[in-house]
Design a protein around this motif. Sequence first.
Motif, mmCIF file in Angstrom:
data_model
loop_
_atom_site.group_PDB
_atom_site.id
_atom_site.type_symbol
_atom_site.label_atom_id
_atom_site.label_comp_id
_atom_site.label_asym_id
_atom_site.label_seq_id
_atom_site.Cartn_x
_atom_site.Cartn_y
_atom_site.Cartn_z
ATOM 1 N N VAL A 102 0.867 -1.179 0.000
ATOM 2 C CA VAL A 102 0.000 0.000 0.000
ATOM 3 C C VAL A 102 0.900 1.225 0.000
ATOM 4 C CG1 VAL A 102 -1.740 1.304 1.274
ATOM 5 C CG2 VAL A 102 -1.873 -1.193 1.189
ATOM 6 N N THR A 103 0.756 2.080 -0.985
ATOM 7 C CA THR A 103 1.643 3.226 -1.132
ATOM 8 C C THR A 103 0.959 4.317 -1.923
ATOM 9 O OG1 THR A 103 3.848 3.922 -1.898
ATOM 10 C CG2 THR A 103 2.670 2.318 -3.248
ATOM 11 N N ASN A 104 1.574 5.473 -1.948
ATOM 12 C CA ASN A 104 1.120 6.552 -2.813
ATOM 13 C C ASN A 104 1.726 6.341 -4.193
ATOM 14 O OD1 ASN A 104 1.537 9.502 -4.003
ATOM 15 N ND2 ASN A 104 -0.123 9.613 -2.507
ATOM 16 N N ILE A 105 0.995 6.735 -5.234
ATOM 17 C CA ILE A 105 1.461 6.501 -6.612
ATOM 18 C C ILE A 105 2.773 7.213 -6.907
ATOM 19 C CG2 ILE A 105 0.224 8.462 -7.651
ATOM 20 C CD1 ILE A 105 0.760 4.928 -9.143
ATOM 21 N N GLU A 106 3.116 8.204 -6.096
ATOM 22 C CA GLU A 106 4.341 8.965 -6.353
ATOM 23 C C GLU A 106 5.586 8.085 -6.244
ATOM 24 O OE1 GLU A 106 6.509 13.164 -5.072
ATOM 25 O OE2 GLU A 106 4.965 12.299 -3.767
ATOM 26 N N LYS A 107 5.562 7.101 -5.335
ATOM 27 C CA LYS A 107 6.756 6.270 -5.131
ATOM 28 C C LYS A 107 7.131 5.460 -6.376
ATOM 29 C CE LYS A 107 8.846 2.809 -2.105
ATOM 30 N NZ LYS A 107 8.623 1.840 -0.992
ATOM 31 N N PRO A 108 6.203 4.651 -6.956
ATOM 32 C CA PRO A 108 6.592 3.926 -8.190
ATOM 33 C C PRO A 108 6.900 4.867 -9.357
ATOM 34 C CG PRO A 108 4.266 3.559 -7.662
ATOM 35 C CD PRO A 108 4.868 4.231 -6.478
ATOM 36 N N LEU A 109 6.230 6.029 -9.386
ATOM 37 C CA LEU A 109 6.554 7.002 -10.437
ATOM 38 C C LEU A 109 7.989 7.501 -10.303
ATOM 39 C CD1 LEU A 109 3.450 9.335 -10.993
ATOM 40 C CD2 LEU A 109 4.731 8.094 -12.756
ATOM 41 N N GLN A 110 8.362 7.857 -9.085
ATOM 42 C CA GLN A 110 9.720 8.340 -8.855
ATOM 43 C C GLN A 110 10.757 7.253 -9.138
ATOM 44 O OE1 GLN A 110 10.606 11.295 -8.561
ATOM 45 N NE2 GLN A 110 8.986 12.496 -7.578
ATOM 46 N N ASN A 111 10.436 5.997 -8.761
ATOM 47 C CA ASN A 111 11.348 4.883 -9.063
ATOM 48 C C ASN A 111 11.563 4.745 -10.570
ATOM 49 O OD1 ASN A 111 11.695 4.230 -6.404
ATOM 50 N ND2 ASN A 111 10.187 2.576 -6.377
ATOM 51 N N SER A 112 10.479 4.861 -11.333
ATOM 52 C CA SER A 112 10.567 4.750 -12.788
ATOM 53 C C SER A 112 11.437 5.865 -13.360
ATOM 54 C CB SER A 112 9.173 4.819 -13.409
ATOM 55 O OG SER A 112 8.320 3.853 -12.842
ATOM 56 N N LEU A 113 11.172 7.087 -12.902
ATOM 57 C CA LEU A 113 11.944 8.234 -13.402
ATOM 58 C C LEU A 113 13.408 8.122 -12.996
ATOM 59 C CD1 LEU A 113 9.368 11.082 -12.715
ATOM 60 C CD2 LEU A 113 10.106 10.235 -14.951
ATOM 61 N N LYS A 114 13.662 7.572 -11.817
ATOM 62 C CA LYS A 114 15.040 7.425 -11.354
ATOM 63 C C LYS A 114 15.837 6.514 -12.282
ATOM 64 C CE LYS A 114 17.653 6.101 -7.204
ATOM 65 N NZ LYS A 114 17.549 5.533 -5.830
ATOM 66 N N MET A 115 15.173 5.468 -12.770
ATOM 67 C CA MET A 115 15.858 4.508 -13.645
ATOM 68 C C MET A 115 16.047 5.029 -15.059
ATOM 69 S SD MET A 115 14.687 0.662 -12.586
ATOM 70 C CE MET A 115 13.012 0.925 -12.072
ATOM 71 N N ILE A 116 15.133 5.855 -15.529
ATOM 72 C CA ILE A 116 15.188 6.259 -16.933
ATOM 73 C C ILE A 116 15.600 7.714 -17.125
ATOM 74 C CG2 ILE A 116 12.785 7.057 -17.182
ATOM 75 C CD1 ILE A 116 12.677 5.503 -19.833
ATOM 76 N N GLN A 117 15.750 8.477 -16.011
ATOM 77 C CA GLN A 117 15.962 9.912 -16.150
ATOM 78 C C GLN A 117 17.244 10.263 -16.904
ATOM 79 O OE1 GLN A 117 16.224 11.763 -12.309
ATOM 80 N NE2 GLN A 117 17.885 10.461 -11.580
ATOM 81 N N LYS A 118 18.340 9.539 -16.654
ATOM 82 C CA LYS A 118 19.589 9.859 -17.336
ATOM 83 C C LYS A 118 19.452 9.668 -18.839
ATOM 84 C CE LYS A 118 22.229 10.835 -13.761
ATOM 85 N NZ LYS A 118 22.826 12.157 -13.568
ATOM 86 N N ASP A 119 18.739 8.622 -19.226
ATOM 87 C CA ASP A 119 18.501 8.355 -20.645
ATOM 88 C C ASP A 119 17.670 9.475 -21.262
ATOM 89 O OD1 ASP A 119 18.842 6.892 -22.924
ATOM 90 O OD2 ASP A 119 17.276 5.438 -22.497
ATOM 91 N N LEU A 120 16.656 9.931 -20.546
ATOM 92 C CA LEU A 120 15.822 11.028 -21.045
ATOM 93 C C LEU A 120 16.626 12.323 -21.120
ATOM 94 C CD1 LEU A 120 12.527 10.315 -19.039
ATOM 95 C CD2 LEU A 120 13.014 9.721 -21.420
ATOM 96 N N GLN A 121 17.417 12.599 -20.085
ATOM 97 C CA GLN A 121 18.209 13.823 -20.067
ATOM 98 C C GLN A 121 19.232 13.853 -21.198
ATOM 99 O OE1 GLN A 121 19.897 13.960 -16.131
ATOM 100 N NE2 GLN A 121 17.935 14.462 -15.142
#
Length: 396
Positions: free
Chosen positions: A248-267
């Motif tokens: 049970v969690t807020n949706i922000e946590k999995p969103l942030q995890n996803s962005l953390k993994m792909i952010q360098k590629d996007l940047q």
Amino acid sequence: MIDKQILKDLTVLYAEDEEAIQNGITETLNLFELNVICAKNGEEGLSIFKSSNKKIDLILTDIKMPKLDGLEMIKKIREIDKDIPVIITTAHQETTFLMQSIELNISAYVLKPIDIYKLQDNLIKAIEPKVLKEQLIEKNKKLQIEIQKNEEKQKVMEIQSRFAAMGEMISMIAHQWRQPLASIGTASFNLKYKLLSGKFDLTTKEGREEQTSFFTNKLDEIEFYVQNLTATIDDFRNFYKTDKIFIVTNIEKPLQNSLKMIQKDLQSNNIDVVLNHKSKKNIRVCENEITHVFINILKNAKDKFLEKNANDAKIEISTQDLNNSVKIDIYDNGGEIEKENIDFIFEPYFSTKKEKNGTGIGLYMSKIIIENNHNGEIYVANTKGGVCFSIILESV
């Protein structure tokens, strides 16, 4: 009746001891678009059959030949391949030859001089059972796939989806590691340079304290970056876990995890990400699976930007609370999906990527994860010159 084109690109082993006949028939077989491998006698033909690195589809052979006749050659070949089609050519009509041919399961018996039209018909009739058998096997394979249980099919496709994403993940890890590795290299160089250049006066207390302080600071930096690398590996290792653990969690946590993994590629591809998080409700989710969905959508947006060489590439992610659910919208300005394709993008193996570089599995698995595993909804719409994926998950 099978079309004459069925002979195209098949490989025939042709054994004939009379060179003039062999040359003439080989030329005719080439006109039928067959590949021909020639042998001067049965012994040579048998040797070629055993050693050829090319698949031989059919055998055409004379009976009376030196060293090893055609029937003896076929006997030995039948010990290796009992089903290969065989056509015999001969100037003899003896009953003995005919009976032996029947015992060896010969497809056709052609008398010399050879009528090329009859030869073509015999070739087609000889290969027809093999082709029909292969077609039947292929249809049975497809039928088996179709009647697989839905659960098994989803499991297979999930594995395929994760393998398809693996190359992308390796690229993401490389982006995540580049800066920490560069910083570790710089710190190591500074340590080595200071040590070898004698910059510190170790004969004085002040010099020794300065060296200790410098080395401690640099080693602390290296330790920090090593922890950063370790955390990155843990993120990606957790992403690939197959066990379904719901939290049970807020949706922000999995969103942030996803962005953390792909952010360098996007940047690194100059893709701007705007996050507008307004949801306060909790949801019950399998975090690894939801992360997988977000990464699939973000990766597809990135691929679309790269394919179109888009300028001012932007992804907007927003979350909001509804009555009994949480809604996530992921919008990109990389252009709309063609109207004839938009209804099919969640279908398995359907891909709109240029030259079909996509597997067509990612969005299908995303739909399965959201709708089957989380009792949610996922849909897509063209809007503002781009595409918006919307996900609705029940709140708790």
